[in-house]
Design a protein around this motif. Structure first.
Motif, PDB file in Angstrom:
ATOM      1  N   LEU A  71       0.832  -1.205   0.000  1.00 49.61           N
ATOM      2  CA  LEU A  71       0.000   0.000   0.000  1.00 49.61           C
ATOM      3  C   LEU A  71       0.867   1.256   0.000  1.00 49.61           C
ATOM      4  N   LEU A  72       1.940   1.243   0.793  1.00 46.14           N
ATOM      5  CA  LEU A  72       2.832   2.402   0.855  1.00 46.14           C
ATOM      6  C   LEU A  72       3.480   2.658  -0.498  1.00 46.14           C
ATOM      7  N   GLU A  73       3.930   1.606  -1.164  1.00 41.84           N
ATOM      8  CA  GLU A  73       4.570   1.780  -2.469  1.00 41.84           C
ATOM      9  C   GLU A  73       3.602   2.357  -3.493  1.00 41.84           C
ATOM     10  N   VAL A  74       2.356   1.879  -3.456  1.00 39.61           N
ATOM     11  CA  VAL A  74       1.357   2.410  -4.382  1.00 39.61           C
ATOM     12  C   VAL A  74       1.088   3.880  -4.094  1.00 39.61           C
ATOM     13  N   MET A  75       0.988   4.229  -2.816  1.00 38.27           N
ATOM     14  CA  MET A  75       0.702   5.617  -2.461  1.00 38.27           C
ATOM     15  C   MET A  75       1.883   6.536  -2.777  1.00 38.27           C
ATOM     16  N   MET A  76       3.097   5.994  -2.707  1.00 36.60           N
ATOM     17  CA  MET A  76       4.258   6.806  -3.101  1.00 36.60           C
ATOM     18  C   MET A  76       4.197   7.124  -4.594  1.00 36.60           C
ATOM     19  N   LYS A  77       3.764   6.152  -5.405  1.00 36.96           N
ATOM     20  CA  LYS A  77       3.609   6.421  -6.833  1.00 36.96           C
ATOM     21  C   LYS A  77       2.520   7.460  -7.077  1.00 36.96           C
ATOM     22  N   LYS A  78       1.448   7.328  -6.327  1.00 33.44           N
ATOM     23  CA  LYS A  78       0.318   8.236  -6.537  1.00 33.44           C
ATOM     24  C   LYS A  78       0.657   9.661  -6.125  1.00 33.44           C
ATOM     25  N   THR A  79       1.380   9.823  -5.017  1.00 30.58           N
ATOM     26  CA  THR A  79       1.682  11.170  -4.500  1.00 30.58           C
ATOM     27  C   THR A  79       2.987  11.738  -5.028  1.00 30.58           C
ATOM     28  N   GLY A  80       3.823  10.888  -5.658  1.00 27.00           N
ATOM     29  CA  GLY A  80       5.113  11.363  -6.140  1.00 27.00           C
ATOM     30  C   GLY A  80       6.170  11.503  -5.060  1.00 27.00           C
ATOM     31  N   VAL A  81       5.957  10.898  -3.897  1.00 24.47           N
ATOM     32  CA  VAL A  81       6.917  10.956  -2.791  1.00 24.47           C
ATOM     33  C   VAL A  81       7.929   9.821  -2.946  1.00 24.47           C
ATOM     34  N   ARG A  82       9.209  10.131  -2.694  1.00 21.30           N
ATOM     35  CA  ARG A  82      10.248   9.113  -2.748  1.00 21.30           C
ATOM     36  C   ARG A  82      10.920   9.012  -1.388  1.00 21.30           C
ATOM     37  N   VAL A  83      10.883   7.810  -0.817  1.00 22.59           N
ATOM     38  CA  VAL A  83      11.548   7.554   0.449  1.00 22.59           C
ATOM     39  C   VAL A  83      11.979   6.094   0.453  1.00 22.59           C
ATOM     40  N   ALA A  84      13.203   5.851   0.911  1.00 17.47           N
ATOM     41  CA  ALA A  84      13.721   4.487   0.948  1.00 17.47           C
ATOM     42  C   ALA A  84      12.927   3.661   1.959  1.00 17.47           C
ATOM     43  N   LEU A  85      12.586   2.422   1.588  1.00 19.97           N
ATOM     44  CA  LEU A  85      11.820   1.575   2.503  1.00 19.97           C
ATOM     45  C   LEU A  85      12.585   1.328   3.796  1.00 19.97           C
ATOM     46  N   SER A  86      13.904   1.327   3.703  1.00 12.39           N
ATOM     47  CA  SER A  86      14.695   1.115   4.916  1.00 12.39           C
ATOM     48  C   SER A  86      14.578   2.283   5.891  1.00 12.39           C
ATOM     49  N   ASP A  87      14.149   3.450   5.377  1.00 14.41           N
ATOM     50  CA  ASP A  87      14.002   4.626   6.230  1.00 14.41           C
ATOM     51  C   ASP A  87      12.569   4.802   6.749  1.00 14.41           C
ATOM     52  N   VAL A  88      11.655   3.928   6.308  1.00 12.72           N
ATOM     53  CA  VAL A  88      10.264   4.050   6.745  1.00 12.72           C
ATOM     54  C   VAL A  88      10.161   3.594   8.195  1.00 12.72           C
ATOM     55  N   PRO A  89       9.586   4.394   9.078  1.00  8.36           N
ATOM     56  CA  PRO A  89       9.496   4.016  10.495  1.00  8.36           C
ATOM     57  C   PRO A  89       8.653   2.754  10.690  1.00  8.36           C
ATOM     58  N   ASP A  90       9.067   1.952  11.680  1.00 10.56           N
ATOM     59  CA  ASP A  90       8.337   0.710  11.952  1.00 10.56           C
ATOM     60  C   ASP A  90       6.902   0.981  12.377  1.00 10.56           C
ATOM     61  N   ALA A  91       6.660   2.140  12.973  1.00 12.65           N
ATOM     62  CA  ALA A  91       5.303   2.451  13.424  1.00 12.65           C
ATOM     63  C   ALA A  91       4.307   2.462  12.276  1.00 12.65           C
ATOM     64  N   LEU A  92       4.812   2.744  11.074  1.00 13.12           N
ATOM     65  CA  LEU A  92       3.920   2.802   9.916  1.00 13.12           C
ATOM     66  C   LEU A  92       3.638   1.418   9.336  1.00 13.12           C
ATOM     67  N   LEU A  93       4.618   0.509   9.467  1.00 12.21           N
ATOM     68  CA  LEU A  93       4.483  -0.797   8.832  1.00 12.21           C
ATOM     69  C   LEU A  93       4.179  -1.930   9.799  1.00 12.21           C
ATOM     70  N   ASP A  94       4.556  -1.763  11.071  1.00  7.01           N
ATOM     71  CA  ASP A  94       4.378  -2.861  12.037  1.00  7.01           C
ATOM     72  C   ASP A  94       3.627  -2.444  13.290  1.00  7.01           C
ATOM     73  N   GLY A  95       3.258  -1.190  13.384  1.00  4.06           N
ATOM     74  CA  GLY A  95       2.627  -0.715  14.611  1.00  4.06           C
ATOM     75  C   GLY A  95       1.226  -1.257  14.797  1.00  4.06           C
ATOM     76  N   GLU A  96       0.680  -1.058  15.970  1.00  2.00           N
ATOM     77  CA  GLU A  96      -0.672  -1.528  16.260  1.00  2.00           C
ATOM     78  C   GLU A  96      -1.729  -0.694  15.549  1.00  2.00           C
ATOM     79  N   ARG A  97      -1.396   0.570  15.319  1.00  2.00           N
ATOM     80  CA  ARG A  97      -2.368   1.430  14.646  1.00  2.00           C
ATOM     81  C   ARG A  97      -2.525   0.994  13.189  1.00  2.00           C
ATOM     82  N   THR A  98      -3.761   0.941  12.720  1.00  4.83           N
ATOM     83  CA  THR A  98      -4.060   0.558  11.336  1.00  4.83           C
ATOM     84  C   THR A  98      -4.209   1.810  10.486  1.00  4.83           C
TER      85      THR A  98
END
Length: 641
Positions: free
Chosen positions: A469-496
């Motif tokens: 989902l994050l990769e698709v949204m990066m394409k849609k918004t034109g944002v570039r960020v390395a997956l290794s720099d994505v905070p764990d709270a966004l990918l593994d946190g309890e919040r949906t």
């Protein structure tokens, strides 16, 4: 000779005209209501036995009713008018006698209101039928004569017009005589319901032309001479392709397209034809239909793998010409932010057929809503194959028991339900009902035979789904960020996080990166500008070794702090965002949360889903009875009854 004798004399007429003639010859019906594509041309055969296309009024007076002694027309604007001068002169003679008997002065100024006009016509018709005359009366814009309204709202004029029409429809004298009355309206629902429901009149729909009829019109219009040569020289679209790619257009609109090419020398490409067709159909639908255009396909949808697999299979069936295996419609449900509308929009990029979206067709004026919807449904039937998306379907479609709006919602519900269950259009008109609250929709629309396939969409719950989902949204918004720099709270946190949440996060991060860079550059420029005026103000000559003690020794310089690393302006414009910026935005982000409503939307989507395989694993084992009890509890907690 035998073939000539048995040939159908009505064979060259359109289907609706043949039906009218057959019903008339039974001597049981003399009133006919023509509705639908009534402002278009009608195909006929002229005096030279050549195919011709003429307006409906001309077809009625010069062809269908050519054998009548009198053909007269009436509408509110022009009043009474005639097909020929002889009929006009005959009516004037009768009018003079009417004035003498009833003390009126209609010969000086003809009335136009229905009450007085119908009184005149009643006298004239009976007088001339007694003389053995054959008469046809055509009432145009019939919705202005007997409009659809509640019985309590009838005006005296409405009641008078209705009584005259009903009296004429079953009068034995008129039925036995050679008399016909034709009423013309675009939308049948615009007419008085009591009149429409009467068994003494026949409703005949004039449909939009199909591909073969459009092809015949193009051959007739272009001919074999210079006009065809001019079109072929200026068009990339052959006439055969033009007839196949103009579903939903009438003869007048086709003539407009051809004239634009031939007379204005505007080159016709397939892209230009597509745009012109959309423009004409949207105008014909009074702006109540909107074509869904997108550059996205289902590849742009993150997660929802089971739903995507089903829709890809459906798109493949459509492309292979197998409408018989398609469901009549889809119900797409799930919590807000799960991409329901986006999923259906991307499906439009897969199927190769047009997709339209119903806009708000409701009106505050009596009868207009039903008329709008009838116009839309008529166009959809002519445009097939077509996909139709109705967003917020629970609010848009009403239900059978709706009250408080003079029955409008229940009638809208009836029109939609009837259209959705017409099996002649299985796989040709594909309905997509999109809603976060399918439980609020009437069962009649969700049952098998209408919205047969129920698809549920849910928030991503696994790391893999969130990364996708994050990769698709990066394409849609034109944002570039390395997956290794994505905070764990966004990918593994309890919040949906929903797709809408992630899109908002990335947009904020890009905004933050851009504004931080602007502030940094402004501060940097400000420091450099401040240094020079300070030195000039001291009045001292610049030296390399100036010292307070005057001995020329320079003080030991303090070690300079490393300058903070900033993205280049080019990187900022490209949407590059650092992990630190994204982490700060994620930590600061507080999405609007409605936990009870979201849980309710999740559970009702689970209960509506008609395929267990399309449910996420965490929902497949839910106890349905316990889920129903929880749904009822949630409704009470949020104040729903």
């Amino acid at each position: 000779m035998a073939d000539t004798q048995t040939a159908d004399p009505l064979a060259h007429y359109p289907e609706w005209a043949r039906n009218l003639a057959r019903r008339y010859f039974t001597k049981t019906i003399n009133q006919f209501v023509l509705h639908g594509n009534v402002r278009d041309l009608v195909r006929t055969i002229d005096e030279k036995d050549q195919t011709a296309y003429v307006p409906l009024r001309q077809f009625l007076s010069e062809d269908l009713f050519a054998g009548r002694d009198v053909v007269l027309f009436y509408d509110r604007s022009h009043g009474i008018h005639f097909a020929d001068p002889a009929s006009r002169a005959d009516f004037n003679r009768a009018l003079s006698g009417y004035d003498t008997i009833f003390g009126t002065e209609y010969a000086k100024k003809m009335p136009k209101d229905p009450a007085r006009v119908f009184a005149l016509l009643d006298n004239y018709i009976r007088l001339r039928l007694a003389d053995g005359k054959r008469i046809a009366v055509v009432v145009d814009y019939a919705e202005t004569i007997i409009p659809m309204t509640e019985a309590a709202s009838y005006s005296a004029e409405d009641r008078t017009a209705l009584v005259y029409l009903q009296k004429w429809s079953h009068d034995p004298i008129l039925l036995e005589a050679d008399f016909s009355l034709v009423l013309i309206t675009e939308n049948l629902t615009d007419l008085n319901r009591q009149f429409i429901q009467s068994p003494y009149n026949a409703e005949l729909e004039i449909t939009l032309p199909d591909a073969d009829q459009r092809s015949s019109f193009l051959d007739s219009f272009l001919g074999t001479g210079g006009r065809r040569q001019r079109y072929e020289a200026l068009s990339d679209v052959p006439p055969v392709a033009l007839s196949q790619n103009t579903a939903g257009l009438g003869y007048v609109q086709l003539r407009t397209i051809l004239a634009d090419v031939i007379e204005n020398e505007r080159r016709m490409t397939f892209e230009a034809l597509s745009e012109k067709k959309k423009e004409l159909i949207e105008a014909e639908a009074y702006g109540l239909l909107e074509f869904v255009e997108t550059d996205y396909t289902l590849k742009m949808v993150a997660g929802h793998s089971e739903a995507k697999a089903h829709l890809r299979a459906a798109a493949d069936a459509i492309r292979k010409g197998r409408p018989d295996v398609m469901p009549m419609g889809y119900l797409v449900s799930g919590p807000v932010g799960t991409g329901k509308t986006f999923l259906i929009t991307t499906f439009a990029g897969e199927i190769g057929i047009p997709m339209v979206k119903l806009k708000n067709f409701r009106s505050q004026w009596q009868g207009v809503t039903e008329g709008n919807l009838e116009k839309i449904l008529t166009l959809l039937r002519a445009m097939n194959p077509v996909a139709v998306m109705i967003d917020e379907a629970d609010a848009a479609l009403g239900d059978r028991s709706a009250s408080g709006d003079s029955g409008v919602s229940s009638r809208v519900f009836g029109q939609i339900a009837q259209a959705m269950s017409d099996t002649r259009f299985r796989g040709k008109i594909i309905w997509f009902l999109v809603t976060a609250r399918p439980d609020l929709m009437p069962v009649d629309l969700k049952r098998q035979g209408r919205a047969e396939e129920h698809i549920g969409l849910f928030y991503p719950s696994t790391r893999e789904d969130r990364v996708e989902l994050l990769e698709v949204m990066m394409k849609k918004t034109g944002v570039r960020v390395a997956l290794s720099d994505v905070p764990d709270a966004l990918l593994d946190g309890e919040r949906t996080y929903s797709g809408a949440d992630m899109e908002a996060l990335l947009t904020r991060a890009k905004f933050r990166a851009t504004t931080d860079l602007a502030e940094f550059l402004a501060a940097d420029n400000g420091d450099a500008a401040a240094a020079t005026p300070a030195a000039e103000a001291s009045g001292a000559e610049p030296t390399d070794n100036a010292a307070p003690g005057g001995d020329g020794a320079a003080p030991e310089a303090a070690p300079a702090e490393p300058a903070p690393k900033k993205p280049s302006p080019a990187e900022a414009e490209e949407g590059t965002v650092s992990g630190e910026v994204l982490a700060a935005v994620v930590e600061d982000f507080v999405p609007p949360t409605y936990p009870l409503q979201v849980e309710l939307q999740n559970l009702v989507a689970v209960m509506e889903c008609t395929s267990r395989s399309m449910l996420p694993e965490r929902f497949r084992g839910l106890d349905r009875e316990a889920t129903v009890r929880r749904i009822e509890e949630l409704k009470r907690l949020i104040g729903e009854r």
